[in-house]
Scaffold this active site. Structure first.
Site, PDB file in Angstrom:
ATOM      1  CE  LYS A 125      -3.797   2.054   2.739  1.00 29.56           C
ATOM      2  NZ  LYS A 125      -4.609   1.853   3.960  1.00 29.56           N
ATOM      3  CB  SER A 171      -7.733   3.735   3.021  1.00 28.54           C
ATOM      4  OG  SER A 171      -6.881   3.226   4.035  1.00 28.54           O
ATOM      5  CB  SER A 205      -7.918   0.866   6.090  1.00 31.81           C
ATOM      6  OG  SER A 205      -8.644   2.059   6.202  1.00 31.81           O
TER       7      SER A 205
END
Length: 469
Positions: A81, A156, A180
């Site tokens: 990420k 996210s 997330s």
């Protein structure tokens, strides 16, 4: 060979490498080709390191040929990420405002994966600074769900979830400050784990402090366990890292201990819940009885409203710092929802913050006492099914935006308890639905073991999504 290497699990790849039936170079080339083909369709990866990935794959191939792999993950492609530092790659945070200076060191999880021989080949998309539960940003645009590209993959860590579901590497590193990892894992049919806070070290510190966790996302519990064996080791750069232990997460998988006491909470408070999600998760909870567990319906031991308010104060008071970090003249370059949240954070008073900290302590105590009585808690992971990509909120039962669409995950960021999500199947729309599994502090292996035991009798078949013709 005829095996589609982009659809193989990390464990399967290791077995193929060991038998000489596939090579890390073959796998990496297949994943890179698929990443190129799906870039515009899914938009899960914002940086792909082709040359470095192939060089790392060739080095791994030599180790396997010598019979000297560094670990079971040697030669396995992994995406990271964009909120997590990777040496030489820009720490973009999904934001137009960051200066994109390449990071000068790997985050602990990335360093551990490299040391294990995994091929860190790509950066996955996030919402800006990971501030919301869907994945789009002014910097990278909209990321889409491979099961239906009209829909969001959640967030996210939505790029990480979409990448694994789409066959862009079988494993990924995400972060979880309020769900997330778990939300996109649920929306993409994956297993995602937020371990006990500090079990997976993190550096640099997150903007949201000790709410945020680094964690694995994978198609199988075994792959998540293989990742935990590598990344769950302390690092001196993380002052909250837990002491080293000798847990082998793969050896902890298997049948659950008999007579585990399991609490099932369909709701944590007064919030909307998709009727199909409710039915599927209720059936999944009952299925734990077939695993030898004693399952009881329970109510949350703490006020949902108070817990939610405490989380919001923690979250928004952290976001407001961005308004001091970046010059006011550039604030209009933020995602509008991030800017609105940061401005709302300015309105949090000192008393609000102190009250939220007190509530957090009380909430943690309440769940600690709950886990004195129950070995596991089961809940839905998310209260809704994946909704339209490019929107922040799904419609509620009254037609208005549903601001309480993800009520289950944030509490356990506040309390630091380990929580995972496992898919329970596909809805009538062909969309994955997830079950959240929570346990007492430091019971990370039990949470993953429960996910593995359930997944073994509820196999989710991944079609090759999306079609690349």
């Amino acid at each position: 060979m005829t095996t589609d290497l982009t659809q193989a699990s990390a464990a399967d790849l290791g077995r193929l490498y060991a038998k000489g039936k596939a090579s890390p170079v073959e796998t990496m080339k297949a994943v890179l080709a698929r990443a190129d083909a799906l870039a515009a369709t899914v938009n899960a990866l914002c940086h792909v390191e082709t040359r470095g990935a192939l060089a790392a794959a060739r080095a791994s191939e030599k180790r396997w040929k010598k019979g000297e792999p560094r670990s079971a993950l040697d030669g396995v492609p992994v995406s990271v990420k964009e909120l997590v530092r990777v040496k030489g790659w820009p720490a973009s945070m999904g934001s137009k405002l960051t200066d994109k200076t390449p990071a000068d060191a790997d985050a602990p999880a990335v360093a551990r994966l490299r040391a294990a021989g995994a091929v860190v080949f790509a950066q996955s998309t996030s919402s800006e600074y990971g501030h919301k539960g869907v994945t789009d940003s002014p910097l990278h645009g909209i990321t889409r769900n491979p099961w239906n590209t009209a829909l969001t993959p959640g967030g996210s860590s939505g790029g990480a979830g979409a990448a694994v579901a789409a066959g862009l590497g079988p494993i990924a590193i995400g972060t979880d400050g309020g769900g997330s990892v778990r939300i996109p894992a649920s929306f993409n049919g994956l297993i995602g784990l937020k371990a006990t806070f500090g079990r997976v070290p993190a550096w640099p510190p997150s903007m949201t402090g000790d709410l945020s966790n680094t964690g694995p996302m994978a198609r199988t519990a075994l792959d998540a366990a293989l990742m935990m064996n590598v990344i769950a080791r302390p690092d001196a750069r993380d002052g909250s890292a837990l002491p080293a232990d000798d847990t082998d997460y793969t050896r902890k998988l298997g049948r659950l201990p008999k007579k585990l006491k399991v609490g099932f909470a369909l709701r944590l408070g007064d919030h909307p819940l998709d009727i199909e999600v409710a039915a599927m998760v209720t059936k999944a909870a009952r299925d734990f009885a077939a695993l030898g567990c004693k399952v009881e319906e329970v109510e949350a031991p703490f006020s949902f409203g108070e817990a939610s308010r405490a989380f919001v104060v923690h979250w928004l008071s952290a976001l407001q710092r961005l308004l001091q970090v970046f010059p006011e003249a550039r604030h209009d370059e933020f995602d509008p929802s991030l800017l609105a949240g940061a401005k709302a954070g300015l309105r949090c008073t000192l008393q609000d913050v102190v009250n939220a900290q007190v509530t957090r302590r009380d909430l943690t105590l309440a769940w600690n006492l709950f886990f004195e009585k129950y070995d596991l808690l089961l809940t839905p992971t998310v209260a809704v099914q994946p909704f339209a990509a490019g929107t922040n909120l799904p419609p509620g039962p009254d037609g208005k935006p549903n601001v309480m669409w993800s009520p289950y995950t944030p509490q356990f960021n506040l309390t630091r308890h380990p929580a995972a999500t496992v898919p329970v199947g596909l809805s009538r729309q062909g969309l994955p639905v997830g079950l959240q599994i929570v346990s007492a502090h430091y019971k990370d292996a039990l949470v993953l073991r429960a996910a593995a035991a359930f997944a073994e009798i509820h196999t989710l078949r991944f079609p090759v999504l999306p079609e690349t013709k």
